[in-house]
Design a protein around this motif. Structure first.
Motif: not given
Length: 891
Positions: A83-84, A238-243, A883-888
């Motif tokens: 997570q940079p 940017m949206l909080g996902q680790p690499i 990411v969108l699916n997780r937020i929804v």
């Protein structure tokens, strides 16, 4: 290191100048006494600290920590979640990333949710540096005129970025005319050690980042771990996902000795690039060590780190040492920051000095810097080093290769002029790119060479388009302070802008008489630039041979006016006294450069960066909306809502059946070939689209500037003027033919035909597919053309990840098989099975090739979805929809 305890206790404190800081010690508690940690490469120690600090956020992190702690510099298939701390963007890649975020907000609003659920969680800095073109040059007014043109051309884009600046949290914009993102990062944004202050503590940790430009690696020179990713992966961060990544191999590169008199960092890096590309470091870390580092200033290290993409590595890392502290002081960082960097680096084992034992590496290389000679690279790949003494021969060989050998000595008159061109003539000489303009030594050397050339009575040849585009305004300050800017101006190297310019392909038009002479006589002409990329068709559509060189050599070749010359022994010209002048007569000495380096002061950096986010009055006058949900306009030809969140681009749970080959490519295909950044050709599908929307040819701008409009970018995919599709061997450029037919047509038109027939397609390629820039549109465009999979012999790291991140399946031929052994002509179709059931990382998939004769052949393909999270991204139709699916789902 075993047991059932979930978290590894690694918290500790230390004090600097009376202030108490906390940190996660990589050799404390359960990890204490582990000698293998002491011998870890420094770059891996940075990753280890990251895992320790985020262990409560990541499931399974204990396994990751233990695997990394015992890795001994060797890679493994163990996945880690990194997570940079921050994200760096430039405007060509930043605009489409912000467009995607705006589209995600639109998608949330459609479902009745709050658009502000989409917000950067990591700090994001976007630097506008890729938009300025060299339209005007060799005049006092060139800079002002180019800025005015830039602002007029890019008004829509800049309005949009200003909207993003106010709409998103943790998002800052460095305005145009400030500098190149990597140089601004090196000179100002980077902290080396980051501190986060809360009510309870001041937590310290290494500065880490990813950037939407492959040359983000430049910051590795400062001991900051960072590398380039596609805009897709950056958006996820940017949206909080680790690499998610596998533990990498770390190749140690030992430097000994020191550079000889007259040898530059550019000469050194071109040798390093060649060595490492030959060795093979794709997907690996490279870490530099050895006694030679004591003699290698940080600016020279930055030149080497910058070109990590050219040697193929994920990063080219230099540990923190005294040279790091010297540079931080020079560039105006405050004393507390510098002292904190030193104390923390020594405590954490990130410090390098002469007593530091050699780390454990998966492999090592050795280079004695005293052996380096003057070098260039080209004519179309940065890893193809050519010693200066061999450039004439290399140019002649390239002319022969292009079938013009019989005309090598022929002069072709320039219309309305008493001048003439020949094959090998130099038409562009550009001092450009953060790679070299961040290095005061080579910039001052260029100015000194210009001064000495003028004293001898030399002038640049009139057919050469010359330009100077520094990566920060500080460069202008010290060139003016030393009086060398005037010498450069006299030779035509006037300031044209602060940005990437020629290095990114924004070289602007050639003078019309020169352009016509090249076209009428089909000339093989050259460019020499102090950049990092020279891929075919990138620098200028009429220039077939582009050579990378140091800034002083750029000036030297502008005087000669040709690359068909051996400057090690041929005269560069005739002086005002009638005597021949040689390069050695005007080459500056190390002592002269060292004396002038004293003029570069920390006050220059402090002054220039005191208001770095403010911009000029033109920038400040730009208006933008204040709404949280961006209102896309159907009338805009720059900013359009992309379709990635529409149903047809979501979910990949079906086998690929009867997919024709859209394009079949050879080895070393770059992201420039797949998604060009330069000028939009007047006869291309993208040009036709713009004409249909009332845009005049003079206002086409570049592909890079229009990356916020998917309609343009999908039409430009595989549209490079130098791409070679093996299905249309007689045509250069973005052409193909439909399955079973022979008529050549634009790749875009063929793709649309297949989509009308509701057929997915595939792309076939050779080795090193996707070399070069971290260009997310190379993956996005592939998706929008309807290609469901790319089947290659091998992939470059960033592009492979981008394909996975857009829901395009990267597949690799098994060892011993390729398009040639399988006798592919382009008229075949593919079935790819195993996509309906459970999928795993690096899974072997069954495929069937249907030949035109009716014959079938079953083969296996290796899925290059390399991690479990990449499989999840692919299944969702890409990381953005994931990411969108997780937020929804959270509501």
């Amino acid at each position: 290191m075993s047991g059932n305890k979930i978290n590894i206790d690694a918290k500790n404190t230390f004090t600097v100048n009376g202030q108490v800081y906390s940190y996660y010690a990589i050799n404390k508690g359960e990890l204490a006494g582990n000698d293998s940690i002491t011998r870890l490469p420094v770059s891996i120690k940075v990753l280890l600290e990251n895992l320790l600090r985020h262990q409560q956020d990541n499931g399974g992190s204990r396994k990751e920590i233990e695997a990394l702690a015992s890795s001994q510099g060797r890679g493994s298939t163990t996945e880690i979640n990194y997570q940079p701390a921050r994200v760096l963007m430039q405007d060509f890649t930043g605009v489409p990333a912000v467009v995607d975020l705006a589209a995600m907000r639109n998608a949330l609003v459609k479902q009745g949710l709050d658009p502000q659920k989409i917000n950067p969680l990591a700090k994001v800095d976007l630097v506008i540096d890729h938009s300025v073109n060299v339209d005007k040059f060799s005049s006092k007014s060139a800079f002002d005129e180019n800025v005015a043109i830039e602002m007029a051309r890019n008004k829509e884009r800049y309005e949009f970025l200003k909207w993003g600046k106010q709409a998103f949290e943790n998002f800052s914009v460095v305005p145009p005319g400030t500098g190149i993102c990597h140089q601004v990062n090196l000179e100002y944004l980077a902290k080396v050690v980051w501190s986060e202050t809360t009510e309870n503590e001041s937590l310290v940790y290494p500065d880490t980042l990813v950037g939407t430009d492959s040359h983000t690696t430049m910051i590795n020179a400062l001991g900051v771990l960072g590398w380039g990713v596609g805009g897709i992966e950056a958006e996820a961060v940017m949206l909080g996902q680790p690499i998610s990544m596998q533990i990498p191999d770390v190749v140690g590169f030992e430097l000994t000795g020191r550079l000889a008199e007259g040898i530059t960092a550019t000469d050194l890096v071109l040798q390093v690039v060649q060595m490492l590309r030959k060795h093979g470091v794709v997907g690996k870390f490279v870490e530099f060590y050895g006694a030679g580092l004591a003699h290698l200033p940080l600016a020279d290290r930055a030149t080497i780190a910058n070109m990590a993409p050219e040697y193929g590595a994920t990063c080219g890392f230099f540990p923190v040492d005294q040279q790091t502290l010297n540079y931080l002081q020079l560039t105006g960082r405050d004393k507390q920051t510098i002292d904190l960097v030193e104390s923390y680096s020594k405590l954490q084992g990130l410090w390098r000095d002469e007593t530091t034992p050699k780390a454990d590496f998966s492999d090592t290389l050795l280079l004695d810097m005293s052996d380096i000679e003057p070098n260039l690279a080209g004519p179309d790949r940065p890893q193809d080093r050519v010693p200066m003494r061999q450039l004439k021969t290399a140019t002649d060989d390239f002319i022969d290769l292009n079938g013009k050998g019989q005309q090598k000595t022929t002069d072709f008159p320039i219309n309305d002029s008493d001048q003439s061109l020949h094959h090998g003539s130099l038409v562009i000489a550009a001092i450009t790119s953060c790679t070299n303009t961040s290095n005061p030594a080579v910039m001052l050397a260029a100015g000194l060479l210009a001064k000495k050339a003028l004293a001898k009575g030399l002038v640049k040849q009139p057919w050469v388009k010359t330009s100077l585009a520094p990566g920060s305004r500080v460069v202008t300050d010290y060139l003016v302070e030393t009086g060398l800017q005037q010498s450069l101006n006299t030779l035509g190297f006037n300031l044209v802008g602060y940005g990437c310019t020629t290095c990114i392909g924004n070289s602007g038009p050639l003078p019309k008489p020169v352009q016509e002479c090249i076209e009428e006589n089909d000339l093989i002409v050259s460019a020499v630039l102090s950049g990092n990329r020279n891929f075919a068709g990138r620098i200028h559509p009429q220039v077939k041979a582009s050579w990378l060189a140091s800034p002083p050599l750029v000036v030297a070749y502008s005087l000669a006016g040709t690359t068909r010359i051996d400057l090690s022994q041929d005269p560069i010209g005739t002086g005002s006294d009638g005597e021949k002048v040689y390069l050695k007569d005007i080459w500056p000495s190390n002592a002269e450069i060292t004396e002038l380096l004293k003029s570069v002061s920390h006050q220059m950096f402090e002054k220039r960066y005191s208001a770095v986010f403010d911009g000029d009055k033109e920038w400040q006058a730009i208006q933008s909306g204040e709404e949280a949900n961006y209102q896309f306009s159907d009338e805009s030809t720059y900013i359009q809502k992309p379709p990635f969140f529409e149903p047809q681009y979501r979910d990949n749970f079906s086998n690929i059946v009867d997919a024709p080959i859209l394009v079949m490519l050879g080895d070393s295909v770059t992201t420039d070939h797949i998604s060009p950044a330069g000028a939009i050709p007047k006869d291309s599908p993208a040009a036709q689209f713009l004409r249909n929307h009332g845009i005049d040819e003079k206002d086409f701008n570049s592909y890079g500037s229009r990356r916020g409009n998917h309609e343009i970018m999908m039409r430009g995919t595989f549209g490079n003027i130098r791409i070679r599709n093996e299905m249309t061997p007689d045509k250069e450029g973005g052409y193909t033919h439909l399955q079973g037919q022979s008529q050549a047509m634009f790749i875009f038109d063929a793709a649309m035909r297949y989509q009308q027939e509701k057929r997915s397609s595939v792309v076939i390629a050779g080795k090193e597919y996707g070399m070069g820039s971290s260009r997310d549109w190379a993956a996005k465009g592939t998706l929008l053309l309807g290609a469901k999979a790319v089947i290659a012999e091998s992939f470059e790291r960033i592009h492979r990840a981008n394909l996975a991140g857009m829901g395009v399946l990267p597949l690799q031929f098994m060892a011993g098989e390729d398009r040639k052994s399988l006798q592919l002509t382009g008229d075949e179709s593919f079935d790819i099975m195993g996509l309906e059931g459970e999928m795993n990382a690096n899974q072997t998939l069954d495929a069937v090739i249907h030949y035109p004769s009716g014959k079938q052949r079953k083969i296996q393909l290796l899925s290059r979805l390399d991690t479990a999270i990449e499989v999840d991204y692919y299944r969702a139709g890409g990381v953005l929809t994931y990411v969108l699916n997780r937020i929804v789902s959270k509501g």
